[in-house]
Structures are given as structure tokens and as C-alpha cells.
Write a protein that holds these residues in place. Structure first.
Motif, short mmCIF file in Angstrom:
data_model
loop_
_atom_site.label_atom_id
_atom_site.label_comp_id
_atom_site.label_asym_id
_atom_site.label_seq_id
_atom_site.Cartn_x
_atom_site.Cartn_y
_atom_site.Cartn_z
N UNK A 22 5.93 10.19 -2.59
CA UNK A 22 6.77 11.15 -1.27
C UNK A 22 6.55 9.38 -0.60
N UNK A 23 5.34 9.09 -0.40
CA UNK A 23 5.01 7.99 0.51
C UNK A 23 6.06 6.87 -0.29
N UNK A 24 6.64 6.87 -1.02
CA UNK A 24 6.91 5.51 -1.84
C UNK A 24 8.31 6.12 -1.81
N UNK A 25 8.39 7.26 -1.81
CA UNK A 25 10.38 7.35 -1.18
C UNK A 25 11.03 7.97 0.25
N UNK A 71 0.92 -0.85 -0.13
CA UNK A 71 -0.32 0.02 0.25
C UNK A 71 0.62 1.00 0.21
N UNK A 72 0.74 2.16 -1.05
CA UNK A 72 1.36 3.81 -1.09
C UNK A 72 0.39 4.48 -0.21
N UNK A 73 -1.31 4.30 -0.28
CA UNK A 73 -2.04 5.99 -0.04
C UNK A 73 -3.04 5.16 0.08
N UNK A 74 -3.53 5.21 1.27
CA UNK A 74 -5.19 5.53 0.49
C UNK A 74 -5.87 6.80 0.79
N UNK A 75 -6.36 7.08 0.01
CA UNK A 75 -7.36 8.35 -0.81
C UNK A 75 -9.14 8.56 -0.66
N UNK A 76 -9.36 9.84 0.05
CA UNK A 76 -10.50 10.30 0.90
C UNK A 76 -11.47 10.92 0.09
N UNK A 87 -5.41 18.23 -12.56
CA UNK A 87 -6.42 19.31 -12.12
C UNK A 87 -5.10 18.96 -10.81
N UNK A 88 -5.15 20.20 -9.85
CA UNK A 88 -4.61 20.18 -9.16
C UNK A 88 -4.56 19.08 -7.94
N UNK A 89 -5.55 18.95 -7.23
CA UNK A 89 -6.12 17.70 -6.52
C UNK A 89 -5.33 16.45 -7.45
N UNK A 90 -5.42 16.01 -8.57
CA UNK A 90 -5.40 15.14 -8.75
C UNK A 90 -3.09 15.29 -8.41
N UNK A 91 -2.73 16.44 -9.00
CA UNK A 91 -1.39 16.56 -8.96
C UNK A 91 -0.79 16.77 -7.19
N UNK A 92 -1.90 16.94 -6.74
CA UNK A 92 -1.42 16.67 -5.19
C UNK A 92 -1.36 15.43 -4.68
N UNK A 93 -2.52 14.74 -5.08
CA UNK A 93 -2.12 13.17 -4.88
C UNK A 93 -1.34 12.61 -5.57
N UNK A 94 -0.79 12.66 -6.57
CA UNK A 94 0.15 12.46 -6.47
C UNK A 94 1.82 12.89 -6.79
#
Length: 167
Positions: free
Chosen positions: A150-153, A81-86, A138-145
Motif C-alpha cells: 500500500x505504501x509503495x502504491x 523508505x517504504x515502511x518503518x516497522x516496530x 504468519x498473519x502479522x507478516x502478511x499484514x506487514x506485506x
């Protein structure tokens, strides 16, 4: 809050509803995130392989199935798991969104070249730097990316809870 006890099906009807998704995050050999261009969504034009869970399906199973359907790639486990998104519901989607992004690792140039896209869903695959992705989504998609990279690293899964639908 009412002190009246409700049967489970009545109580469940009072709770918020959400869709669940599973997605796979890949990078290329230069550690550039890989995305697929959606043919059906201008709101989220660049996406990871993944999709909404089917009835009885767990998020990892969804991610593996959707990745295979959308790219022809077979993701081996165990899941990382890299992220949980809500995201909260909005005008374009009436349900909350809960997602799980899993690490698919790095793809070789050969693997990238062998991706077979489902033309009903995606028409292009690209690997770009995080900053190069900024103007394409979109900015929210880029923030999620950024949170997922960051989580992976860091080796610590991200909790990203601002992927709301526009109100």
C-alpha cells in the motif's frame, strides 16, 4: 519519575533495548512481491532480503549489504523508505525490533533468475501476488506485506507497529 540526574551511561541502562534491521522490497515485472524462503526460521519463513544491523551500520547500509550477501543483487540509491516497522519483544526474542524497509524497485525475469541465494540462509525465491502470500506466512507478516505494498502504491511510507514477537 525521579528528579535525580543520571550520568548518560546509567540512564542508557534504564532504557528499552532494540535490534535494528534494514530490508529491501522488490517486485517482479507483474508487480508481485518477491520473498526469500528462510532455512533457519519457521516463525518468519518468507522474508525480504535484509537483516540486523551490525555495530556502526545505518539501516540503508544494512539493507544494501544484506541484499548483496543474500541474493547477489546490488541495490543502487538513493534510498526510498517504504515502511518503518516496530515490534515489541516476546518469548522468542528478548528485544524490541525496529526496521526500515526500502524500495528496491522491480526485478526483471533475468534478474530474478540470476539471484544467487546463500544456502545457509535461504533456499528459494518466489514472486507471488499479495493474496497468494497469505497462506504461506504468519498473519502479522502478511499484514506487514500489505502495508508495504500500500505504501509503495500511495507513495507515502507506512508506519507498521504491530510486528510484535509472540508473548
Amino acid at each position: 519519575m525521579s528528579k535525580k540526574w543520571l550520568p548518560p551511561e546509567e540512564f542508557a541502562a534504564t532504557l528499552p533495548k532494540a535490534t535494528v534491521f534494514g530490508a529491501v522490497f522488490f517486485t517482479d515485472e507483474e508487480d508481485r512481491p518477491v520473498h526469500l524462503r528462510a532455512t533457519y526460521s519457521s516463525a518468519h519463513p518468507w522474508q525480504w532480503p535484509g537483516g540486523i544491523a551490525e555495530s556502526g551500520e545505518r539501516p540503508w547500509e544494512t539493507a544494501v549489504r544484506e541484499c548483496r550477501e543474500e541474493t547477489g543483487l546490488h541495490v543502487a540509491g538513493p534510498p526510498k523508505l517504504l515502511a518503518t516497522v516496530f515490534g515489541l519483544p516476546g518469548k522468542d526474542w528478548p528485544l524490541a525490533t525496529v526496521g526500515f524497509v526500502f524500495d528496491g524497485g522491480q526485478l526483471s525475469s533475468r534478474q530474478l533468475a540470476e539471484i544467487v541465494l546463500d544456502p545457509n540462509e535461504h533456499d528459494q525465491v518466489r514472486a507471488l501476488t499479495v493474496s497468494e502470500w497469505q497462506d504461506l506466512m504468519p498473519s502479522r507478516d502478511h499484514a506487514r506485506l500489505e502495508a508495504v505494498v500500500t505504501a509503495r502504491h500511495a507513495g507515502i511510507p507506512a508506519y507498521f507497529d504491530t510486528w510484535d514477537w509472540e508473548v
